[in-house]
Enzyme design. Structure first.
Site, PDB file in Angstrom:
ATOM      1  N   HIS A  18      25.381 -37.417 -20.269  1.00 19.06           N
ATOM      2  CA  HIS A  18      24.573 -38.054 -21.320  1.00 19.06           C
ATOM      3  C   HIS A  18      24.298 -37.106 -22.486  1.00 19.06           C
ATOM      4  O   HIS A  18      23.384 -37.330 -23.263  1.00 19.06           O
ATOM      5  CB  HIS A  18      23.255 -38.556 -20.726  1.00 19.06           C
ATOM      6  CG  HIS A  18      23.458 -39.589 -19.656  1.00 19.06           C
ATOM      7  ND1 HIS A  18      23.857 -40.874 -19.924  1.00 19.06           N
ATOM      8  CD2 HIS A  18      23.365 -39.494 -18.309  1.00 19.06           C
ATOM      9  CE1 HIS A  18      23.980 -41.542 -18.786  1.00 19.06           C
ATOM     10  NE2 HIS A  18      23.689 -40.717 -17.787  1.00 19.06           N
TER      11      HIS A  18
ATOM     12  N   LYS B 154       4.754  -9.076 -18.000  1.00 17.53           N
ATOM     13  CA  LYS B 154       4.721  -9.473 -16.598  1.00 17.53           C
ATOM     14  C   LYS B 154       3.685 -10.558 -16.360  1.00 17.53           C
ATOM     15  O   LYS B 154       3.901 -11.486 -15.603  1.00 17.53           O
ATOM     16  CB  LYS B 154       4.438  -8.237 -15.722  1.00 17.53           C
ATOM     17  CG  LYS B 154       4.413  -8.532 -14.232  1.00 17.53           C
ATOM     18  CD  LYS B 154       5.789  -8.923 -13.718  1.00 17.53           C
ATOM     19  CE  LYS B 154       5.813  -9.397 -12.303  1.00 17.53           C
ATOM     20  NZ  LYS B 154       6.997 -10.238 -12.011  1.00 17.53           N
TER      21      LYS B 154
ATOM     22  N   CYS C 277       0.835  -1.199   0.000  1.00 12.62           N
ATOM     23  CA  CYS C 277       0.000   0.000   0.000  1.00 12.62           C
ATOM     24  C   CYS C 277       0.872   1.252   0.000  1.00 12.62           C
ATOM     25  O   CYS C 277       1.980   1.251   0.522  1.00 12.62           O
ATOM     26  CB  CYS C 277      -0.879   0.015   1.239  1.00 12.62           C
ATOM     27  SG  CYS C 277      -1.901  -1.448   1.366  1.00 12.62           S
TER      28      CYS C 277
ATOM     29  N   GLU D 146      15.917 -22.392 -12.665  1.00 10.80           N
ATOM     30  CA  GLU D 146      15.500 -21.013 -12.410  1.00 10.80           C
ATOM     31  C   GLU D 146      16.660 -20.048 -12.674  1.00 10.80           C
ATOM     32  O   GLU D 146      16.461 -18.971 -13.238  1.00 10.80           O
ATOM     33  CB  GLU D 146      14.974 -20.892 -10.963  1.00 10.80           C
ATOM     34  CG  GLU D 146      14.621 -19.497 -10.492  1.00 10.80           C
ATOM     35  CD  GLU D 146      13.552 -18.782 -11.309  1.00 10.80           C
ATOM     36  OE1 GLU D 146      12.923 -19.400 -12.169  1.00 10.80           O
ATOM     37  OE2 GLU D 146      13.378 -17.560 -11.101  1.00 10.80           O
TER      38      GLU D 146
ATOM     39  N   TRP E 212      -3.123  -2.166  -1.822  1.00 14.24           N
ATOM     40  CA  TRP E 212      -2.782  -3.452  -2.449  1.00 14.24           C
ATOM     41  C   TRP E 212      -3.431  -4.480  -1.531  1.00 14.24           C
ATOM     42  O   TRP E 212      -2.993  -4.690  -0.415  1.00 14.24           O
ATOM     43  CB  TRP E 212      -1.260  -3.590  -2.514  1.00 14.24           C
ATOM     44  CG  TRP E 212      -0.743  -4.974  -2.743  1.00 14.24           C
ATOM     45  CD1 TRP E 212      -0.341  -5.859  -1.789  1.00 14.24           C
ATOM     46  CD2 TRP E 212      -0.547  -5.633  -3.987  1.00 14.24           C
ATOM     47  NE1 TRP E 212       0.081  -7.023  -2.373  1.00 14.24           N
ATOM     48  CE2 TRP E 212      -0.029  -6.921  -3.711  1.00 14.24           C
ATOM     49  CE3 TRP E 212      -0.762  -5.264  -5.320  1.00 14.24           C
ATOM     50  CZ2 TRP E 212       0.282  -7.840  -4.715  1.00 14.24           C
ATOM     51  CZ3 TRP E 212      -0.452  -6.186  -6.303  1.00 14.24           C
ATOM     52  CH2 TRP E 212       0.060  -7.442  -6.010  1.00 14.24           C
TER      53      TRP E 212
ATOM     54  N   ARG F 291       4.203   1.108  -7.048  1.00 15.89           N
ATOM     55  CA  ARG F 291       4.111   0.046  -6.044  1.00 15.89           C
ATOM     56  C   ARG F 291       2.983  -0.940  -6.363  1.00 15.89           C
ATOM     57  O   ARG F 291       2.917  -2.011  -5.785  1.00 15.89           O
ATOM     58  CB  ARG F 291       3.842   0.668  -4.664  1.00 15.89           C
ATOM     59  CG  ARG F 291       5.004   1.475  -4.131  1.00 15.89           C
ATOM     60  CD  ARG F 291       4.573   2.351  -2.986  1.00 15.89           C
ATOM     61  NE  ARG F 291       4.305   1.615  -1.778  1.00 15.89           N
ATOM     62  CZ  ARG F 291       5.139   1.511  -0.757  1.00 15.89           C
ATOM     63  NH1 ARG F 291       6.311   2.101  -0.812  1.00 15.89           N
ATOM     64  NH2 ARG F 291       4.824   0.843   0.319  1.00 15.89           N
TER      65      ARG F 291
ATOM     66  N   GLU G 175      16.274 -14.526 -19.530  1.00 18.92           N
ATOM     67  CA  GLU G 175      15.311 -13.424 -19.578  1.00 18.92           C
ATOM     68  C   GLU G 175      16.001 -12.070 -19.509  1.00 18.92           C
ATOM     69  O   GLU G 175      15.617 -11.132 -20.205  1.00 18.92           O
ATOM     70  CB  GLU G 175      14.368 -13.499 -18.364  1.00 18.92           C
ATOM     71  CG  GLU G 175      13.379 -14.611 -18.396  1.00 18.92           C
ATOM     72  CD  GLU G 175      12.409 -14.511 -17.216  1.00 18.92           C
ATOM     73  OE1 GLU G 175      12.869 -14.621 -16.064  1.00 18.92           O
ATOM     74  OE2 GLU G 175      11.217 -14.317 -17.456  1.00 18.92           O
TER      75      GLU G 175
ATOM     76  N   LYS H 170      16.512 -17.049 -15.422  1.00 15.12           N
ATOM     77  CA  LYS H 170      16.766 -15.639 -15.081  1.00 15.12           C
ATOM     78  C   LYS H 170      17.808 -15.053 -16.027  1.00 15.12           C
ATOM     79  O   LYS H 170      17.660 -13.929 -16.494  1.00 15.12           O
ATOM     80  CB  LYS H 170      17.272 -15.493 -13.642  1.00 15.12           C
ATOM     81  CG  LYS H 170      16.255 -15.586 -12.538  1.00 15.12           C
ATOM     82  CD  LYS H 170      15.289 -14.435 -12.431  1.00 15.12           C
ATOM     83  CE  LYS H 170      14.056 -14.699 -13.254  1.00 15.12           C
ATOM     84  NZ  LYS H 170      13.012 -15.494 -12.659  1.00 15.12           N
TER      85      LYS H 170
ATOM     86  N   ASN I  46      -0.726   0.374   6.186  1.00 17.07           N
ATOM     87  CA  ASN I  46       0.047  -0.511   5.317  1.00 17.07           C
ATOM     88  C   ASN I  46       0.563  -1.640   6.194  1.00 17.07           C
ATOM     89  O   ASN I  46       1.095  -1.378   7.268  1.00 17.07           O
ATOM     90  CB  ASN I  46       1.216   0.272   4.694  1.00 17.07           C
ATOM     91  CG  ASN I  46       2.063  -0.573   3.764  1.00 17.07           C
ATOM     92  OD1 ASN I  46       1.653  -1.656   3.353  1.00 17.07           O
ATOM     93  ND2 ASN I  46       3.240  -0.097   3.443  1.00 17.07           N
ATOM     94  N   GLY I  47       0.394  -2.886   5.771  1.00 20.90           N
ATOM     95  CA  GLY I  47       0.897  -4.007   6.573  1.00 20.90           C
ATOM     96  C   GLY I  47      -0.205  -5.002   6.879  1.00 20.90           C
ATOM     97  O   GLY I  47      -1.269  -4.990   6.260  1.00 20.90           O
TER      98      GLY I  47
HETATM   99  O1  M6R Z   1       2.182 -14.732 -12.728  1.00 22.56           O
HETATM  100  P1  M6R Z   1       2.690 -16.130 -12.872  1.00 22.56           P
HETATM  101  O2  M6R Z   1       3.523 -16.574 -11.715  1.00 22.56           O
HETATM  102  O3  M6R Z   1       1.620 -17.123 -13.199  1.00 22.56           O
HETATM  103  O4  M6R Z   1       3.653 -16.077 -14.138  1.00 22.56           O
HETATM  104  C1  M6R Z   1       4.249 -17.241 -14.628  1.00 22.56           C
HETATM  105  C2  M6R Z   1       5.339 -16.921 -15.621  1.00 22.56           C
HETATM  106  O5  M6R Z   1       4.817 -16.231 -16.713  1.00 22.56           O
HETATM  107  C3  M6R Z   1       6.464 -16.108 -14.982  1.00 22.56           C
HETATM  108  O6  M6R Z   1       7.023 -16.775 -13.883  1.00 22.56           O
HETATM  109  C4  M6R Z   1       7.570 -15.810 -15.995  1.00 22.56           C
HETATM  110  O7  M6R Z   1       8.228 -16.991 -16.338  1.00 22.56           O
HETATM  111  C5  M6R Z   1       8.527 -14.756 -15.449  1.00 22.56           C
HETATM  112  N1  M6R Z   1       8.960 -13.920 -16.525  1.00 22.56           N
HETATM  113  C6  M6R Z   1       9.708 -15.353 -14.765  1.00 22.56           C
HETATM  114  O8  M6R Z   1      10.676 -14.445 -14.425  1.00 22.56           O
END
Ligand code: M6R
Length: 609
Positions: free
Chosen positions: A505, A604, A2, A482, A74, A27, A489, A486, A98-99
């Site tokens: 393999h 996003k 928030c 992961e 939020w 935010r 991306e 990262k 907020n919290g």
């Molecule tokens: O909002 P969600 O967690 O469902 O999103 C899933 C993926 O689209 C999301 O994790 C995506 O892979 C990100 N760009 C990862 O950094």
């Protein structure tokens, strides 16, 4: 998270407040509101949705006055709606917050028993009523607020005003930030510096357990016992954009650093060491069905999918149930064999990912029990599932997920303990030991954050590589995936994650002295196997970046770069090992000049197939 703002001075408060809230829009929020005091007392305007809705409302129903408070919400308790939006009124008191208040249900019951009617689903309204209750008999606003906050459990920052004390705002905080801006014939309050930078650069930062009484000409700081605190304001020299990022260069970097707090917020109230329980009251309505399940499927996309892979280990080991993992985009079209004794867990930060929502629909069609692990309150996935465990990561602005991932791991671990206990497959003492380790995780991730500058040096040396290989075993194989995601991306470098034992393999053919190989090498049951895999890389000239929780001579000799994270229970090592991987991806991207917060081609929230 928030956004909070307060103003007392000579300007039109509603203009100042809405402008300040606009500078907090980054935010994330789902509703907004302002309250202004004038000759008619305090008047409140609130709206669901974006600030523009509030601005429109203020055109038709303007607020006049030189003191007020404003808020962007939020949602955490109660869906986004006008009744749940802040400010909340109780009698003469109007308040923003907020919290999270952990004991709000007990306090609500007490207030209701006293004849008070609460009109929202929020924890916040309880605080307003408590302050109003305390003001009975002519107690001042600051005293009443002090008495009220001493009864609250949880993390909060609040700002309060009262019809009976015009010209005065009272702020108090335990965890979430409050900054006080000192102006000429005016003073300001905000949850974040950028909100008020336009008016002043002289700021006081409220510390945990402190309160501020703010009038046009003075700010008085006290603690929750009423002792006066004195300190000089600081001059903030940040430009407005840096200020939005909390002084960090990018939102991503800020969000990596927010992980200890996000984990504290996600675990709060959900660990009971004495009984070895993970109380998740949100699961009570499905408790009977949970007691009958005999198989689990986890489904998600991207980073959340990696969290489900780790979750499978948690569920196998703590609840001793078979669990399988599937990409949501695959699961929804493969006619999965499911029945009413199946539990389908979907994980999603946004709660709006189309494929994950499709997986929920498929699971429901087949009669399975559905559970969501979500960050966004009242999102489509959260609403559609039979039950939901919320992570409390706060809004994640950067497109690449960081704090969402680690809080998803925390929620999955809590659920695995809860299920193991429910099915009598985990005894109280074992659960208590595991939960004690989990409780330390925020602190250990905080320590892991200190690796940032060391990782930056490593990143500089490897930033020109064309490919990276990430290796891990067991619960840390998904962490390798992961780490690779990262890097892909953020820096657009091709990267692959592989189970370390599988390397020989096939991927071993890639190894040359040009290939950085990032290896998860915690001192766990398969440590010696990992070392053997590393020797295979070493003998082919590969550049090894090893991450361990216990350095050894052997590892130091083999690795080109060695990073040491704090030690925890081996099942929880994904939390700490993830941090240097996030930094590595971030720093390589910075070196290569990528658009860190909005990488090319990515959204996003992927709300289309
Ligand atoms: O909002 P969600 O967690 O469902 O999103 C899933 C993926 O689209 C999301 O994790 C995506 O892979 C990100 N760009 C990862 O950094």
């Amino acid at each position: 998270m928030c956004g909070i703002v307060g103003y007392v001075g000579y300007r039109e408060a509603s203009d100042v407040l809405v402008g300040a809230l606009r500078r907090l829009e980054y935010r994330g929020y789902d509703s907004a509101g302002v309250a202004v005091l004038n000759g008619r007392g305090i008047e409140v305007r609130r709206c669901v949705g974006k600030l523009v809705n509030l601005e429109k409302l203020l055109i038709t129903e303007p607020l006049r006055g030189a003191i007020g408070i404003g808020h962007t919400r939020w949602a955490t308790h109660g869906r986004p709606s006008e009744e749940n939006a802040h400010p909340h009124r109780a009698g003469n008191v109007v308040l923003i917050h907020n919290g999270i208040i952990e004991n709000y249900l007990e306090l609500k019951a007490e207030l209701t028993a006293k004849g008070r009617t609460l009109s929202s689903e929020t924890d916040t309204e309880v605080i307003a009523h408590l302050v109003d209750e305390e003001m009975k008999g002519g107690v001042s606003l600051v005293h009443a607020t002090r008495n009220a906050v001493r009864r609250l459990l949880g993390s909060f920052s609040i700002v309060v005003m009262s019809d009976t004390e015009p010209g005065r705002l009272v702020a108090a905080k335990t965890a979430t930030p409050i900054v006080l801006g000192l102006g000429e014939r005016e003073n300001l309050i905000a949850s974040d510096i950028p909100a008020i930078l336009e008016y002043t650069r002289d700021m006081l930062f409220l510390e945990d357990g402190e309160m501020a009484e703010v009038t046009r000409d003075a700010i008085v700081l006290t603690d929750f016992e009423g002792n006066v605190r004195q300190r000089a304001p600081k001059r903030v020299t940040w430009d407005p954009v840096t200020a939005q990022k909390g002084g960090y260069k990018h939102f991503l970097q800020k969000e990596i650093h927010e992980q200890p707090q996000a984990l504290i917020d996600t675990l709060r109230g959900r660990i009971r060491l004495e009984t070895g329980d993970a109380p998740l009251a949100e699961l009570d309505p499905i408790d009977d069905r949970l007691g009958k399940i005999d198989r689990i499927t986890l489904s998600a996309c991207g980073t959340a999918w990696h969290a489900t892979l780790v979750g499978k280990f948690f569920l196998n080991q703590l609840a001793r149930l078979p669990a399988e993992v599937d990409y949501a985009s695959e699961f929804r079209y493969r006619a999965p064999v499911l029945g009413e004794r199946d539990l389908v867990i979907v994980v999603s930060q946004s709660g709006e990912t189309a494929d994950t929502l499709g997986a929920v629909e498929e699971a429901k069609r087949a009669g399975a029990l559905t559970l969501a692990i979500c960050n966004v309150l009242d999102s489509s996935i959260a609403r559609r599932c039979d039950a939901v465990i919320y992570t409390h990561a706060g809004p994640e602005i950067s497109v690449a997920s960081t704090k969402a991932f680690t809080t998803q791991l925390a929620a999955l671990f809590l659920f695995a303990v809860r299920l193991g206990r429910r099915l009598d497959r985990l005894d109280a003492s074992q659960a208590s030991v595991l939960l004690a380790h989990l409780r330390n995780i925020p602190q250990l991730t905080e320590q892991a954050l200190s690796l940032e500058s060391r990782v930056a040096q490593i990143a500089r040396r490897h930033a020109n590589a064309q490919d990276f290989l990430y290796l891990g075993r067991g619960v840390n194989y998904p962490v390798a995936l992961e780490g690779a995601l990262k890097l892909k991306e953020l820096s657009y470098i091709h990267a692959e994650g592989y189970p370390a034992g599988e390397m020989k393999h096939g991927p071993i053919a890639l190894i040359t002295d040009q290939l950085p190989v990032v290896v998860m090498a915690p001192k766990d049951d398969v440590y010696s196997k990992t070392i053997s895999n590393l020797k295979e890389v070493e003998s082919r000239g590969g550049r090894i970046i090893a991450i361990t929780d216990e350095p050894s001579d052997e590892l130091e000799r083999i690795a080109t770069d060695l990073l040491v994270v704090p030690k925890t229970h081996s099942l929880l090592s994904p939390f700490t090992l993830t941090i240097p991987l996030q930094f590595l991806a971030y720093q390589v991207a910075v070196e290569r000049g990528s658009d860190v917060d909005q990488p090319r081609n990515l959204a996003k929230s992927v709300t289309v197939e």
